[in-house]
Design a protein around this motif. Structure first.
Motif, PDB file in Angstrom:
ATOM      1  N   PRO A 121     -13.115   7.743  -1.001  1.00 16.42           N
ATOM      2  CA  PRO A 121     -11.501   7.745  -1.074  1.00 16.42           C
ATOM      3  C   PRO A 121     -10.791   8.028   0.138  1.00 16.42           C
ATOM      4  CG  PRO A 121     -12.676   9.282  -2.697  1.00 16.42           C
ATOM      5  CD  PRO A 121     -13.612   8.841  -1.821  1.00 16.42           C
ATOM      6  N   VAL A 122     -10.023   6.972   0.387  1.00 15.08           N
ATOM      7  CA  VAL A 122      -9.142   7.205   1.601  1.00 15.08           C
ATOM      8  C   VAL A 122      -7.708   6.843   1.318  1.00 15.08           C
ATOM      9  CG1 VAL A 122     -11.059   5.956   3.007  1.00 15.08           C
ATOM     10  CG2 VAL A 122      -9.420   4.424   1.753  1.00 15.08           C
ATOM     11  N   GLU A 123      -6.806   7.049   2.052  1.00 14.19           N
ATOM     12  CA  GLU A 123      -5.356   6.773   2.139  1.00 14.19           C
ATOM     13  C   GLU A 123      -5.079   5.548   2.158  1.00 14.19           C
ATOM     14  OE1 GLU A 123      -1.135   8.693   3.520  1.00 14.19           O
ATOM     15  OE2 GLU A 123      -3.202   9.436   4.285  1.00 14.19           O
ATOM     16  N   LEU A 124      -4.448   4.805   1.204  1.00 12.64           N
ATOM     17  CA  LEU A 124      -4.081   3.611   1.330  1.00 12.64           C
ATOM     18  C   LEU A 124      -2.895   3.366   1.696  1.00 12.64           C
ATOM     19  CD1 LEU A 124      -5.469   2.502  -2.279  1.00 12.64           C
ATOM     20  CD2 LEU A 124      -6.417   1.971  -0.341  1.00 12.64           C
ATOM     21  N   PRO A 125      -2.412   1.898   2.295  1.00 16.07           N
ATOM     22  CA  PRO A 125      -0.982   1.703   2.571  1.00 16.07           C
ATOM     23  C   PRO A 125      -0.119   1.823   1.240  1.00 16.07           C
ATOM     24  CG  PRO A 125      -2.736   0.001   3.341  1.00 16.07           C
ATOM     25  CD  PRO A 125      -3.297   0.799   2.504  1.00 16.07           C
TER      26      PRO A 125
END
Length: 242
Positions: A121-125
């Motif tokens: 999981p990563v922060e998406l635009p």
């Protein structure tokens, strides 16, 4: 599942995104977009162009079953409409052609239009009508729900190298499924997942390398992939495998 509004065979652009602008150099190597931002994927039985709405004003799920060629072609064409592309994958080298196709900025660094990420999981635009987002989840035959589409203008495309019983939920909840040729056993599994009659399941086993079935609610449409010379320079010839 979806309905036929996701795929427009008459060039009327039903339910598609508005137009976006990218560099002429990128447009030179990829296929043109359809009306109002729809994406030309291939041609129909009579040679008519078929347009799919990959980027929409609603959270969208896509599943691509088959080789990487089709998934990378969709990413290139989404990029040509001005979309941001986030690719979560365990095989980043396989996606380098797409990264290189995006070019580089004035500082010489790779264009931020395409970002490669690990399968975590990563922060998406934040997607918007002006900056839609295609998230490519290339996580094997049983994908985790790491980047579910939660907002308008975000589409998550799950790339499945083959069908697996544990991927049935992902496959059956997709708005649009693109199927390439399947072995007999996987065609039988597809028949169970989507309740296909025997003749449709058999058709999945006889598709040529450049043939795809677009599947959705009330939608079963064979099409032939169309690749431009520029795309062939990036991806090679149309093929079923990776």
């Amino acid at each position: 599942m979806t309905n036929s509004r996701l795929l427009d065979t008459r060039g009327q652009g039903r339910g598609v995104a508005p137009e976006f602008l990218v560099s002429p150099q990128l447009l030179d190597v990829v296929s043109p977009s359809g009306d109002r931002g729809g994406m030309v994927l291939g041609s129909g039985p009579k040679g008519e162009p078929l347009t799919i709405s990959v980027l929409r004003s609603a959270p969208t799920r896509m599943v691509v079953v088959g080789g990487l060629y089709l998934a990378r072609q969709i990413a290139l064409r989404a990029m040509a409409t001005g979309a941001w592309i986030t690719i979560a994958t365990g095989r980043p080298q396989a996606w380098q052609p797409v990264v290189r196709a995006a070019g580089s900025g004035q500082d010489g660094r790779p264009s931020p239009l395409v970002q490669l990420r690990r399968l975590s999981p990563v922060e998406l635009p934040r997607p918007s009508e002006d900056s839609p987002l295609l998230v490519v989840h290339d996580g094997g035959h049983v994908p985790q729900e790491l980047f579910p589409p939660r907002s308008p203008w975000q589409t998550t495309m799950y790339v499945l190298p083959y069908l697996h019983p544990q991927a049935a939920t992902t496959a059956n909840t997709a708005d649009l499924v693109l199927l390439q040729r399947l072995p007999v056993g996987q065609a039988q599994l597809a028949s169970q997942i989507w309740r296909l009659p025997p003749q449709m399941a058999h058709q999945l086993t006889t598709l040529k390398d450049d043939q795809v079935i677009a599947l959705g609610a009330n939608l079963w449409l064979p099409l032939r992939l169309v690749t431009t010379p520029g795309e062939q320079q990036i991806l090679g010839a149309v093929r079923r495998g990776d």
